[in-house]
Enzyme design. Structure first.
Site, short mmCIF file in Angstrom:
data_model
loop_
_atom_site.label_atom_id
_atom_site.label_comp_id
_atom_site.label_asym_id
_atom_site.label_seq_id
_atom_site.Cartn_x
_atom_site.Cartn_y
_atom_site.Cartn_z
N SER A 144 4.13 -15.16 -3.69
CA SER A 144 4.98 -13.89 -3.43
C SER A 144 4.85 -13.34 -2.22
O SER A 144 4.15 -13.56 -1.32
CB SER A 144 4.07 -12.93 -4.52
N TYR A 157 -2.88 -7.82 -5.93
CA TYR A 157 -2.04 -8.77 -6.00
C TYR A 157 -1.87 -9.73 -5.02
O TYR A 157 -1.65 -10.87 -4.82
CB TYR A 157 -0.54 -8.32 -6.87
#
Length: 246
Positions: A144, A157
């Site tokens: 990501s 995250y």
């Protein structure tokens, strides 16, 4: 069925929805036998129906990837049936919570790390010998942009995806003289349930579909892909260069 992956075996984690679901379909459309791994049985069965309609085949594996011994048994089963693995897609992941770092609950931190990092390592460890046995093993790790932007409240995250990329780069360095190629992917904003959870006010129609994103990632699974230890940015449709210190 003929295609770029005719006669090859591909394992996709998190294959019951989103990018993993569509990438599994597209791998099958290119001739691969897909080993689809996910917790959601209904999503796996829907995927199997779609793959069969397209004239290919799949093996469904309902499995929580935080079940370490279960992952080990999966690796053993793949070895017993095929003796190799040609494509690995590490796609399963969890958002965790968007929160100041000091407010993250320990159980949330540990669970998100377990899904995004520990289970990925366990899966890599289980299939590494099988990918080495392929004449053109390909590993694709879904990362990501959060791993690099490190925005406020995204610490958990971001940390998990940065860790996953680091694992991939080290693995690529360890296998650079082998046919195995290992790359990470930044899919960018995609019309998925996780994205909707993270960005509740965003118009999903402004984002590419999981199928569109999967089609950009698919060539990384082909034997013709020669890059390794790189980060592929879907939005820019190119490999990015990591900064390497002198």
């Amino acid at each position: 069925m003929s295609g770029q992956l005719e006669g090859r075996v591909a394992l996709v984690s998190g294959a019951s929805r989103g990018i993993g679901y569509h990438l599994a379909k597209q791998l099958a459309a290119q001739g691969a036998h897909v080993v689809a791994v996910a917790r959601t049985v209904g999503g796996l069965e829907e995927l199997d129906d779609e793959i069969q309609k397209a004239g290919s085949s799949a093996t469904l594996v309902p499995l929580d990837l935080t079940d370490g011994p279960g992952v080990d048994r999966l690796g053993a089963a793949l070895h017993e049936r095929w003796g190799k693995l040609d494509v690995l897609v590490v796609n399963a992941g969890a958002l965790g919570t968007l929160s100041p770092i000091g407010h993250i609950e320990a159980k949330t931190f540990e669970r998100t790390m377990a899904i995004n990092v520990t289970s990925a390592w366990r899966l890599i460890r289980a299939v590494d010998p099988l990918l080495r046995a392929s004449d053109a093993g390909r590993a694709i790790l879904l990362s990501s942009g959060a791993a690099h932007s490190c925005k406020a409240y995204w610490g958990l995250y971001a940390a998990t995806k940065a860790a996953l990329e680091a694992l991939g780069r080290s693995w690529a360095a360890e296998t650079q003289n082998l046919p195995l190629r290992v790359n990470s992917v930044n899919p960018g904003g995609t019309r998925t349930a996780m994205r909707a959870l993270a960005m509740p006010g965003e118009d999903p129609n402004t984002l590419p579909t999981p199928s569109d994103v999967a089609s950009r990632i698919l060539p990384l699974a082909y034997p013709s892909c020669t890059e390794t230890g790189r980060l592929f940015d879907v939005r820019q449709n190119r490999f990015m260069t990591y900064h390497m210190p002198d």
